[in-house]
Each structure stands twice: as C-alpha cells, then as structure tokens.
Design a protein around this motif. Sequence first.
Motif, PDB file in Angstrom:
ATOM      1  N   GLY A   1       0.776  -1.229   0.000  1.00 64.02           N
ATOM      2  CA  GLY A   1       0.000   0.000   0.000  1.00 64.02           C
ATOM      3  C   GLY A   1       0.807   1.277   0.000  1.00 64.02           C
ATOM      4  O   GLY A   1       0.221   2.365  -0.016  1.00 64.02           O
ATOM      5  N   ILE A   2       2.141   1.182   0.040  1.00 63.89           N
ATOM      6  CA  ILE A   2       2.946   2.397   0.003  1.00 63.89           C
ATOM      7  C   ILE A   2       4.027   2.260  -1.070  1.00 63.89           C
ATOM      8  O   ILE A   2       4.288   1.174  -1.583  1.00 63.89           O
ATOM      9  N   GLY A   3       4.661   3.360  -1.388  1.00 63.50           N
ATOM     10  CA  GLY A   3       5.689   3.366  -2.428  1.00 63.50           C
ATOM     11  C   GLY A   3       7.072   3.129  -1.860  1.00 63.50           C
ATOM     12  O   GLY A   3       7.234   2.628  -0.752  1.00 63.50           O
ATOM     13  N   GLY A   4       8.085   3.494  -2.641  1.00 64.38           N
ATOM     14  CA  GLY A   4       9.466   3.297  -2.235  1.00 64.38           C
ATOM     15  C   GLY A   4      10.206   4.609  -2.115  1.00 64.38           C
ATOM     16  O   GLY A   4       9.775   5.646  -2.608  1.00 64.38           O
ATOM     17  N   HIS A   5      11.374   4.551  -1.440  1.00 62.98           N
ATOM     18  CA  HIS A   5      12.184   5.753  -1.256  1.00 62.98           C
ATOM     19  C   HIS A   5      13.646   5.341  -1.140  1.00 62.98           C
ATOM     20  O   HIS A   5      14.034   4.653  -0.204  1.00 62.98           O
ATOM     21  N   LEU A   6      14.435   5.739  -2.141  1.00 61.15           N
ATOM     22  CA  LEU A   6      15.881   5.553  -2.080  1.00 61.15           C
ATOM     23  C   LEU A   6      16.490   6.907  -1.746  1.00 61.15           C
ATOM     24  O   LEU A   6      16.375   7.854  -2.538  1.00 61.15           O
ATOM     25  N   PRO A   7      17.124   7.046  -0.569  1.00 64.94           N
ATOM     26  CA  PRO A   7      17.674   8.346  -0.168  1.00 64.94           C
ATOM     27  C   PRO A   7      18.707   8.866  -1.160  1.00 64.94           C
ATOM     28  O   PRO A   7      19.451   8.090  -1.779  1.00 64.94           O
ATOM     29  N   GLY A   8      18.761  10.184  -1.299  1.00 66.75           N
ATOM     30  CA  GLY A   8      19.663  10.817  -2.252  1.00 66.75           C
ATOM     31  C   GLY A   8      21.118  10.486  -2.024  1.00 66.75           C
ATOM     32  O   GLY A   8      21.913  10.447  -2.976  1.00 66.75           O
ATOM     33  N   GLU A   9      21.515  10.229  -0.759  1.00 65.64           N
ATOM     34  CA  GLU A   9      22.923   9.910  -0.498  1.00 65.64           C
ATOM     35  C   GLU A   9      23.358   8.591  -1.128  1.00 65.64           C
ATOM     36  O   GLU A   9      24.553   8.334  -1.262  1.00 65.64           O
ATOM     37  N   LYS A  10      22.388   7.754  -1.506  1.00 67.52           N
ATOM     38  CA  LYS A  10      22.729   6.499  -2.181  1.00 67.52           C
ATOM     39  C   LYS A  10      22.744   6.652  -3.705  1.00 67.52           C
ATOM     40  O   LYS A  10      23.113   5.720  -4.416  1.00 67.52           O
ATOM     41  N   VAL A  11      22.310   7.815  -4.201  1.00 63.29           N
ATOM     42  CA  VAL A  11      22.210   8.012  -5.644  1.00 63.29           C
ATOM     43  C   VAL A  11      23.508   8.650  -6.149  1.00 63.29           C
ATOM     44  O   VAL A  11      23.634   9.866  -6.272  1.00 63.29           O
ATOM     45  N   ASN A  12      24.508   7.791  -6.420  1.00 59.94           N
ATOM     46  CA  ASN A  12      25.760   8.265  -6.994  1.00 59.94           C
ATOM     47  C   ASN A  12      25.636   8.314  -8.513  1.00 59.94           C
ATOM     48  O   ASN A  12      24.546   8.122  -9.068  1.00 59.94           O
ATOM     49  N   VAL A  13      26.738   8.548  -9.206  1.00 59.46           N
ATOM     50  CA  VAL A  13      26.694   8.674 -10.666  1.00 59.46           C
ATOM     51  C   VAL A  13      26.181   7.398 -11.316  1.00 59.46           C
ATOM     52  O   VAL A  13      25.352   7.437 -12.245  1.00 59.46           O
ATOM     53  N   GLU A  14      26.646   6.247 -10.842  1.00 63.24           N
ATOM     54  CA  GLU A  14      26.244   4.967 -11.433  1.00 63.24           C
ATOM     55  C   GLU A  14      24.748   4.716 -11.233  1.00 63.24           C
ATOM     56  O   GLU A  14      24.047   4.306 -12.161  1.00 63.24           O
ATOM     57  N   VAL A  15      24.267   4.953 -10.020  1.00 62.33           N
ATOM     58  CA  VAL A  15      22.830   4.773  -9.743  1.00 62.33           C
ATOM     59  C   VAL A  15      22.019   5.783 -10.542  1.00 62.33           C
ATOM     60  O   VAL A  15      20.950   5.464 -11.086  1.00 62.33           O
ATOM     61  N   SER A  16      22.526   7.001 -10.643  1.00 63.22           N
ATOM     62  CA  SER A  16      21.856   8.048 -11.417  1.00 63.22           C
ATOM     63  C   SER A  16      21.657   7.637 -12.869  1.00 63.22           C
ATOM     64  O   SER A  16      20.573   7.801 -13.440  1.00 63.22           O
ATOM     65  N   ASN A  17      22.703   7.079 -13.468  1.00 64.01           N
ATOM     66  CA  ASN A  17      22.622   6.662 -14.872  1.00 64.01           C
ATOM     67  C   ASN A  17      21.641   5.515 -15.055  1.00 64.01           C
ATOM     68  O   ASN A  17      20.887   5.467 -16.036  1.00 64.01           O
ATOM     69  N   ALA A  18      21.644   4.566 -14.139  1.00 64.21           N
ATOM     70  CA  ALA A  18      20.744   3.413 -14.259  1.00 64.21           C
ATOM     71  C   ALA A  18      19.292   3.808 -14.063  1.00 64.21           C
ATOM     72  O   ALA A  18      18.396   3.316 -14.754  1.00 64.21           O
ATOM     73  N   ARG A  19      19.046   4.732 -13.141  1.00 67.16           N
ATOM     74  CA  ARG A  19      17.668   5.124 -12.827  1.00 67.16           C
ATOM     75  C   ARG A  19      17.185   6.316 -13.645  1.00 67.16           C
ATOM     76  O   ARG A  19      16.009   6.653 -13.605  1.00 67.16           O
ATOM     77  N   MET A  20      18.119   6.977 -14.329  1.00 67.58           N
ATOM     78  CA  MET A  20      17.797   8.156 -15.132  1.00 67.58           C
ATOM     79  C   MET A  20      17.232   9.284 -14.272  1.00 67.58           C
ATOM     80  O   MET A  20      16.179   9.872 -14.572  1.00 67.58           O
ATOM     81  N   ILE A  21      17.910   9.568 -13.156  1.00 67.78           N
ATOM     82  CA  ILE A  21      17.540  10.667 -12.272  1.00 67.78           C
ATOM     83  C   ILE A  21      18.813  11.433 -11.912  1.00 67.78           C
ATOM     84  O   ILE A  21      19.919  10.905 -12.051  1.00 67.78           O
ATOM     85  N   PRO A  22      18.689  12.674 -11.416  1.00 62.78           N
ATOM     86  CA  PRO A  22      19.877  13.446 -11.064  1.00 62.78           C
ATOM     87  C   PRO A  22      20.664  12.840  -9.910  1.00 62.78           C
ATOM     88  O   PRO A  22      20.087  12.213  -9.009  1.00 62.78           O
ATOM     89  N   VAL A  23      21.972  13.021  -9.932  1.00 58.10           N
ATOM     90  CA  VAL A  23      22.834  12.566  -8.847  1.00 58.10           C
ATOM     91  C   VAL A  23      22.414  13.250  -7.547  1.00 58.10           C
ATOM     92  O   VAL A  23      22.137  14.457  -7.516  1.00 58.10           O
ATOM     93  N   GLY A  24      22.339  12.463  -6.473  1.00 56.86           N
ATOM     94  CA  GLY A  24      22.028  13.026  -5.163  1.00 56.86           C
ATOM     95  C   GLY A  24      20.563  13.290  -4.901  1.00 56.86           C
ATOM     96  O   GLY A  24      20.205  13.746  -3.810  1.00 56.86           O
ATOM     97  N   SER A  25      19.696  13.016  -5.865  1.00 55.67           N
ATOM     98  CA  SER A  25      18.261  13.259  -5.653  1.00 55.67           C
ATOM     99  C   SER A  25      17.576  12.020  -5.084  1.00 55.67           C
ATOM    100  O   SER A  25      17.949  10.891  -5.400  1.00 55.67           O
ATOM    101  N   ASP A  26      16.596  12.232  -4.230  1.00 56.95           N
ATOM    102  CA  ASP A  26      15.829  11.108  -3.688  1.00 56.95           C
ATOM    103  C   ASP A  26      15.027  10.452  -4.808  1.00 56.95           C
ATOM    104  O   ASP A  26      14.423  11.143  -5.628  1.00 56.95           O
ATOM    105  N   ALA A  27      15.051   9.123  -4.839  1.00 54.40           N
ATOM    106  CA  ALA A  27      14.246   8.377  -5.813  1.00 54.40           C
ATOM    107  C   ALA A  27      12.968   7.932  -5.100  1.00 54.40           C
ATOM    108  O   ALA A  27      12.982   6.970  -4.336  1.00 54.40           O
ATOM    109  N   ILE A  28      11.889   8.644  -5.337  1.00 49.93           N
ATOM    110  CA  ILE A  28      10.630   8.372  -4.643  1.00 49.93           C
ATOM    111  C   ILE A  28       9.632   7.733  -5.607  1.00 49.93           C
ATOM    112  O   ILE A  28       9.285   8.312  -6.633  1.00 49.93           O
TER     113      ILE A  28
END
Length: 500
Positions: A248-275
Amino acid sequence: MIHYIPRRFSIIRDKNLCVNCGVCVKQCANKCHFYSEDGKTVLSKSNNCVACHRCVDFCPMEALRIEKYVCDYRENANWTPQYQQEICRQANTGSTLLSAMGNPKPFPIYWDKILLNASQVTNPSIDPLREPMEIRTILGRKPEKIEVEKKGKLITKMPPQVMLETPIMFSAMSFGSISMNAQKSLAMAAKELGTLFNTGEGGLHKELYDYGECAAVQVASGRFGVHKGYLDNSRFIEIKIGQGAKPGIGGHLPGEKVNVEVSNARMIPVGSDAISPAPHHDIYSIEDLRQLIWSLKQATNGEKAVAVKIAAVHNIAAIASGVARAGADIVVIDGFRGGTGAAPTRIRDNVGIPIELALAAADQRLRDEGIRSEVSLVAAGSFRCSADIVKAIALGADACYIASAALIAMGCHMCQTCNTGKCNWGIATQRPELTKRLEPKIASQRVINLVHAWNHEIKEIMGGMGINSIDSLRGNRLMLRGIGLTEKELEILGIKHAGE
C-alpha cells in the motif's frame, strides 16, 4: 537527557588476546572501534554496534565477541521496552521509524506447521541419484488446447514462455538499494544456474546488459530506468504494484545512495531522492492495469511475458483473479515477511498476511474460476530452506523468489540496517570503500552452491514422495498435512491435519 535509550549490543574485547592491530578499526563502517589518544591502544564504543560481526570474523586473534545488551525495565507486558524506546526515538526526532529486511515479529510461520508426505510400499519412493528427476519449470500463460500436425509440428501459437532449470529465482533487489557487486553476483549466479534475477525498480546497469537473458526487469510506479532497450533486454517484465514488506505504500531511495552509477541506471539526477509513489498514476482499476500490460507487450512485439507483483493482503484471492483476467502471464505474490532495503517500521510489522495463506487462497480461487492455467503463480516472502520451496509448490506455486537467503549466502548477517547505507559486507551500500569488500566471483559461487544444494534436496524430497516431476507436485496438497493449526487455517491452506 529526558529519555535514555540503551544500546542494543555490547562489544567485548579480550585484552589478553588483543594485540591492537587495528583490523577492527578498518573494518567497522559504524566507527565502533578506534585508537586511543596515544594512537597505540584500540578501544571500542558499543553505541553504534548493529551486530554485523564483521569485526569478530576478521579479528586475527579472535579477541572480540558481540553480546546482547540487557537493560532491565519495569515489567509490563503491554508497554514493552521496545515500544518505550521507539516512542522516545520519535519524541526526539519527530520522524517515521524506518527498518530493513523482513518482519521480525513472532507471528506463526506456517511452513513450520506443515508436514510433507512420504511414500512407502503401495506407492514406492524414487531414488534421485539413479532415476531422472525433473525440476525444470516453465512460466507463462498456457493455451486452452494445443493443436499438432500429423508430423508432430506444433500449430498452436504459444504465448511467451520462460523456462527455468530450477523453481528458484532471485527476487527484486534494485541497484541503489544493493551494491553493483551484489547485483552482479546475483546475475552471474542466475546465468550459471539457468534461472533469473530481478533488477528491481532501479533500472539495469550497462555493465549487466550481457545478462539480459537471465534478467526479469521491473516497471514500478516511479518508472526509474524504464525504456525500450531495458524492456527488450530481459526474459520477462514485471509490473510492481505492491511489495510484501510495505503493502500500500511506495518506495524511497535516499539521495545519499544516488551516486553517478545509480543516477545513470535510474535516469535521475545525482544526489536526488528516488521516490516511487504509492499508486501507479496510470493504474486505478483492473482496466487500467490491462492497458499497461497490453502496452508493454506491444512495446516488445509480444515477445515478453508480463508479470504483475502484488503484496499479500486480505483480499488477495480476488486481486489475483483480477490480475489474471487483466492479461498478466505471471502473478507474483509477496508475503509479509518479505525483505526490504527500507520500510516504515509500522508498515513492515503490521500490514499484510503470510505468503502461505495468500498463496493457497489465490491458487484455489484461480482453480475454482477455471483460469489457473492462464497464469503462473510465483511466491515470495522469506523462503529459508528447500523444504519451504517444496511446500510452496505443493500449495500451488509454479516457482519461488528468494532474496534474503541469497544475501545471507553472500555474507549478510541480517543486522537489519540496510537503510543506513553502512553495510559492512558491501551488500546494501553504495560507499566505494564498502562495496569493494564484496567480490562478485566469490559471492556468486556461494549463491550457486546454495541453490545447487537446495535443488538436490528438492529432488530428494520429491523422490521420497514418489514424485519424479515437479509438475506432479504443483498444487498437490494431498502431499501436505498440518500440525497445530486451527480448522480455519487448515481450510484456507486446503490441507488435512496430520493423522488424517
């Protein structure tokens, strides 16, 4: 300090054995070990200890051990120390409590209350070492009938089928929630075993594109990393509606885990929370779900099976029926003990139902409606051993997802602090100094060894039942008996009590 929150563990250092080598200082990401002011003596502070045992395992002198710290509270069966401490934490911070991994509460574990049948004389057992045992599993929608030419050539056009050499797959764990080395280990193991790993909702790293033939790719509400190339480079596509650890709820990957590699894979800015939002904003009905399933099949030229992952909740049987009728080829049901990188503690520990009851209810509903062959069922949510897998298949599963067991095989010590990003074993972290601790070749081999062992045990159990094909085990609840269960529990599971 108004509220004292005691530490959970104590680090015990044997000064007669410790040589102050400093290995523990280097190994602890939580900074529990440090040098004294003289720079020669190693000391420990237990406040941040999570009992990951990294220091204990690496101490060359075996001078360390971890003990549970006991701080007695006035006895109260209702206001337990845990609830008091959690209230204090929230009073201090005003924040939601977060936890990782699966539900640790002492709810009934139904696998432990289900026994397996064994053959004796009238239906003799089978020796798996000397007779062929088939555990190959095929997932996907099956046609109502098959037409064949006189020469044996198949006329019926088959929907996309997914063949697995084992009924065990690796469940969704995204790059970001786990390290690249951890996901690569699962991919390597899946390729060797002839099974699949699930990318989770974090897209697929370019380095893993060569493993597309053994990948299930996920389309979640955030649509992170989703593009045509991602969908095409897979064995099947999984739409994530719900997750067992947080229905019943979504997900949240904190921005501190979003490095360049994660950013490229997820297609989101570096350091941004993936909600990931709680709902898919294009799915508010079964008809909407049907449209997305159709769209994904069109995007992949009808070559990929489409799965839908749902959390085990109270009306799971009706939901599974609706998902099957919406055109899904595979329905994945995730029970409330399923793991997670991070979830609100109250959700993880109080929402959802056990996979055993959910699986049995869904399988029976699909059979009653005459549509069981139109969809495959995959069960997830804390499979601890091969016997759990066998019981799940007998309850109606076509295959099972494992995740926590695979991580434990890699080195996870279940300290349940994945959300901090300080995993000392290099699994649930993106810190370079920690991720390098996990060597994919070694980790993947340990996972391969685990599944090989489980495969062998599955064959032995099937042989003891007098069954030589996993197809004959699927949904065969006559091979199960309950012990210590109520009449209602037996009714939902669809099994008899031991002795009957």
